[in-house]
Design an enzyme around this catalytic site. Structure first.
Site, PDB file in Angstrom:
ATOM      1  N   ASP A 188     -11.942 -25.143 -20.658  1.00  0.00           N
ATOM      2  CA  ASP A 188     -12.673 -23.879 -19.840  1.00  0.00           C
ATOM      3  C   ASP A 188     -13.456 -23.007 -21.207  1.00  0.00           C
ATOM      4  OD1 ASP A 188     -13.336 -21.542 -19.166  1.00  0.00           O
ATOM      5  OD2 ASP A 188     -11.512 -20.851 -18.322  1.00  0.00           O
ATOM      6  N   HIS A 193     -14.152 -15.719 -23.816  1.00  0.00           N
ATOM      7  CA  HIS A 193     -12.923 -16.102 -24.613  1.00  0.00           C
ATOM      8  C   HIS A 193     -13.121 -16.345 -25.946  1.00  0.00           C
ATOM      9  CE1 HIS A 193     -11.095 -16.013 -20.615  1.00  0.00           C
ATOM     10  NE2 HIS A 193     -11.892 -17.069 -20.261  1.00  0.00           N
TER      11      HIS A 193
HETATM   12  C1  LIG Z   1     -15.413 -21.827 -10.554  1.00  0.00           C
HETATM   13  C2  LIG Z   1     -15.131 -21.303 -11.934  1.00  0.00           C
HETATM   14  C3  LIG Z   1     -15.010 -19.769 -11.998  1.00  0.00           C
HETATM   15  C4  LIG Z   1     -14.596 -19.245 -13.361  1.00  0.00           C
HETATM   16  C5  LIG Z   1     -13.277 -18.453 -13.251  1.00  0.00           C
HETATM   17  C6  LIG Z   1     -12.921 -17.870 -14.441  1.00  0.00           C
HETATM   18  C7  LIG Z   1     -12.445 -18.551 -15.549  1.00  0.00           C
HETATM   19  C8  LIG Z   1     -11.999 -17.691 -16.486  1.00  0.00           C
HETATM   20  O1  LIG Z   1     -12.448 -18.373 -17.951  1.00  0.00           O
HETATM   21  C9  LIG Z   1     -11.892 -16.465 -16.549  1.00  0.00           C
HETATM   22  C10 LIG Z   1     -10.644 -15.727 -16.979  1.00  0.00           C
HETATM   23  O2  LIG Z   1      -9.636 -16.446 -17.405  1.00  0.00           O
HETATM   24  S1  LIG Z   1     -10.421 -14.060 -17.060  1.00  0.00           S
HETATM   25  C11 LIG Z   1      -8.959 -13.607 -17.769  1.00  0.00           C
HETATM   26  C12 LIG Z   1      -7.647 -13.535 -16.604  1.00  0.00           C
HETATM   27  N1  LIG Z   1      -7.879 -12.640 -15.795  1.00  0.00           N
HETATM   28  C13 LIG Z   1      -7.797 -11.363 -16.280  1.00  0.00           C
HETATM   29  O3  LIG Z   1      -7.537 -11.073 -17.409  1.00  0.00           O
HETATM   30  C14 LIG Z   1      -7.679 -10.158 -15.301  1.00  0.00           C
HETATM   31  C15 LIG Z   1      -6.764  -9.073 -15.298  1.00  0.00           C
HETATM   32  N2  LIG Z   1      -6.671  -8.237 -14.169  1.00  0.00           N
HETATM   33  C16 LIG Z   1      -7.372  -7.286 -14.238  1.00  0.00           C
HETATM   34  O4  LIG Z   1      -8.328  -6.875 -15.126  1.00  0.00           O
HETATM   35  C17 LIG Z   1      -7.409  -5.871 -12.873  1.00  0.00           C
HETATM   36  O5  LIG Z   1      -6.233  -6.500 -12.468  1.00  0.00           O
HETATM   37  C18 LIG Z   1      -8.614  -6.398 -12.016  1.00  0.00           C
HETATM   38  C19 LIG Z   1      -9.943  -5.998 -12.696  1.00  0.00           C
HETATM   39  C20 LIG Z   1      -8.573  -7.925 -11.406  1.00  0.00           C
HETATM   40  C21 LIG Z   1      -8.311  -5.542 -10.756  1.00  0.00           C
HETATM   41  O6  LIG Z   1      -8.234  -4.197 -11.108  1.00  0.00           O
HETATM   42  P1  LIG Z   1      -8.708  -3.049 -10.213  1.00  0.00           P
HETATM   43  O7  LIG Z   1     -10.279  -3.049 -10.150  1.00  0.00           O
HETATM   44  O8  LIG Z   1      -8.295  -2.008 -11.007  1.00  0.00           O
HETATM   45  O9  LIG Z   1      -8.314  -3.522  -8.909  1.00  0.00           O
HETATM   46  P2  LIG Z   1      -7.137  -2.630  -8.035  1.00  0.00           P
HETATM   47  O10 LIG Z   1      -7.485  -1.184  -7.896  1.00  0.00           O
HETATM   48  O11 LIG Z   1      -5.822  -2.793  -8.677  1.00  0.00           O
HETATM   49  O12 LIG Z   1      -7.158  -3.601  -6.714  1.00  0.00           O
HETATM   50  C22 LIG Z   1      -8.250  -3.477  -5.755  1.00  0.00           C
HETATM   51  C23 LIG Z   1      -7.976  -4.663  -4.844  1.00  0.00           C
HETATM   52  O13 LIG Z   1      -7.831  -5.800  -5.435  1.00  0.00           O
HETATM   53  C24 LIG Z   1      -6.872  -6.606  -5.218  1.00  0.00           C
HETATM   54  N3  LIG Z   1      -6.624  -7.159  -6.613  1.00  0.00           N
HETATM   55  C25 LIG Z   1      -6.385  -6.405  -7.685  1.00  0.00           C
HETATM   56  N4  LIG Z   1      -6.158  -7.431  -8.814  1.00  0.00           N
HETATM   57  C26 LIG Z   1      -6.582  -8.574  -8.207  1.00  0.00           C
HETATM   58  C27 LIG Z   1      -6.211  -9.800  -8.948  1.00  0.00           C
HETATM   59  N5  LIG Z   1      -5.946 -10.197 -10.006  1.00  0.00           N
HETATM   60  N6  LIG Z   1      -6.417 -11.132  -8.050  1.00  0.00           N
HETATM   61  C28 LIG Z   1      -6.888 -10.990  -6.551  1.00  0.00           C
HETATM   62  N7  LIG Z   1      -6.651  -9.559  -6.001  1.00  0.00           N
HETATM   63  C29 LIG Z   1      -6.555  -8.545  -7.127  1.00  0.00           C
HETATM   64  C30 LIG Z   1      -5.867  -5.528  -5.024  1.00  0.00           C
HETATM   65  O14 LIG Z   1      -4.725  -6.070  -4.004  1.00  0.00           O
HETATM   66  C31 LIG Z   1      -6.569  -4.552  -4.419  1.00  0.00           C
HETATM   67  O15 LIG Z   1      -6.785  -5.105  -2.922  1.00  0.00           O
HETATM   68  P3  LIG Z   1      -5.804  -4.207  -1.691  1.00  0.00           P
HETATM   69  O16 LIG Z   1      -6.253  -2.744  -1.877  1.00  0.00           O
HETATM   70  O17 LIG Z   1      -6.263  -4.678  -0.425  1.00  0.00           O
HETATM   71  O18 LIG Z   1      -4.315  -4.518  -2.004  1.00  0.00           O
END
Ligand SMILES: CCCCCCC[C@@H](O)CC(=O)SCCNC(=O)CCNC(=O)[C@H](O)C(C)(C)COP(=O)(O)OP(=O)(O)OC[C@H]1O[C@@H](n2cnc3c(N)ncnc32)[C@H](O)[C@@H]1OP(=O)(O)O
Length: 285
Positions: A188, A193
């Site tokens: 990745d 990162h």
């Molecule tokens: C094809 C290739 C593609 C490439 C793929 C990527 C490759 C990688 O290199 C990328 C990575 O590794 S990135 C690092 C790993 N991920 C993270 O660090 C994300 C951490 N999470 C956050 O920052 C927040 O939770 C965040 C930002 C995710 C959400 O926070 P908020 O905006 O505050 O959302 P919130 O108000 O809590 O919720 C809103 C609605 O969204 C749903 N939700 C929340 N977190 C979720 C999550 N992690 N995954 C899926 N859905 C999520 C909530 O359930 C909510 O919906 P509802 O109200 O309907 O329940």
């Protein structure tokens, strides 16, 4: 249009065939914190030249292990800037023991696109098989900031219910300042990162850890601490990425032992228990 669910949902992506070696598995194991104690002879099983232990989480990197370009978020009906995307969730179900080396084929499709208002959540399913049949199934999501509001369904929320008692076990997992630089060698190469400039442009103060690195770190620590190092006892493993992790931080994993399942949360020691992983469930094989 960046997201057109009518095209995206159900579209089969081209099959991907790939091979992996025992060295790939050993490098992955090191990147998720295996064999950190030089006096632990048993941990060398993680870097065996022929038959290293294979964590179920290896399934998440096997297909792209040798890819050296940054990922693209571009499928039929979906075209999103990588800087807007974080990994949302990941699940692996191992159908049988994952071999230490092999050749397999993955079939993928987008199964759902959720419209969360300001963000879109794109959920994909991948089935990987070798000559003997299905090996593992993955379900994962990406969370695309600023891509909601296209008039789609909000979709279900993932909420694991935790027992109303203090956790049965607590595991501390330190990470290194260069953890993400090591992990990116497992396929990745997202600059989020590694590049401070890219991370800043994406809205982060510095590069963040791959979600799948945290995911693997917890899976490996779980195997070592609660399954006597027997990685084959974990049959399924799922987590939501609940908050970002910076390389160098320490994960605190709280574990509730519930018969066939272990339920967990992971938080950050240095930031007063800020969430890192939620809805973490490991299923006994
Ligand atoms: C094809 C290739 C593609 C490439 C793929 C990527 C490759 C990688 O290199 C990328 C990575 O590794 S990135 C690092 C790993 N991920 C993270 O660090 C994300 C951490 N999470 C956050 O920052 C927040 O939770 C965040 C930002 C995710 C959400 O926070 P908020 O905006 O505050 O959302 P919130 O108000 O809590 O919720 C809103 C609605 O969204 C749903 N939700 C929340 N977190 C979720 C999550 N992690 N995954 C899926 N859905 C999520 C909530 O359930 C909510 O919906 P509802 O109200 O309907 O329940």
């Amino acid at each position: 249009m960046p997201i057109d669910p009518s095209i995206a949902v159900g579209a089969e992506l081209p099959e991907v065939s790939f091979s992996w070696t025992a060295s790939d598995v050993a490098l992955y194991n090191l990147a998720v914190g295996a064999a950190a104690d030089p006096m632990n002879e048993a941990a060398l099983d993680y870097i065996d030249d022929v038959a290293p232990k294979v964590l179920p989480s290896f399934a998440t990197v096997a297909a792209t292990f040798h890819v050296t370009e940054a990922p693209k978020v571009s499928f039929p009906g979906i075209d999103i800037d990588l800087a807007k995307v974080v990994h949302g969730s990941q699940e692996v179900v191992a159908h049988r023991r994952i071999p230490a080396s092999g050749t397999a084929t993955t079939r993928s499709r987008v199964v759902e696109v959720q419209d969360k208002g300001s963000a879109a959540v794109v959920i994909s399913e991948k089935v990987t098989s070798d000559a003997d049949g299905p090996l593992w199934t993955e379900r994962s999501s990406i969370f695309a900031k600023g891509e909601g509001g296209f008039g789609g369904e909000r979709g279900a929320s993932t909420r694991v219910s935790y027992p109303d008692r203090t956790a049965d076990h607590r595991i501390e997992i330190p990470t290194h300042a260069n953890q993400a630089l090591l992990y990116r060698l497992c396929g990745d190469r997202n600059p989020l990162h590694s590049s401070p400039a890219f991370a800043k442009a994406a809205g982060f103060p510095r590069p963040i850890l791959h979600g799948l690195c945290s995911y693997g770190l917890v899976c490996r620590a779980l195997a070592d601490e609660l399954f006597d190092g027997d990685v084959t006892r974990i049959g399924g493993y799922a987590a939501t990425f609940a908050g970002i992790v910076f390389p160098g931080e320490t994960l605190i994993v709280d574990v509730w032992d519930e018969d066939s399942q272990l339920k967990m949360t992971a938080s950050i020691l240095q930031r007063d228990g800020a969430p890192a992983l939620g809805n973490v469930v490991a299923t006994r094989a």
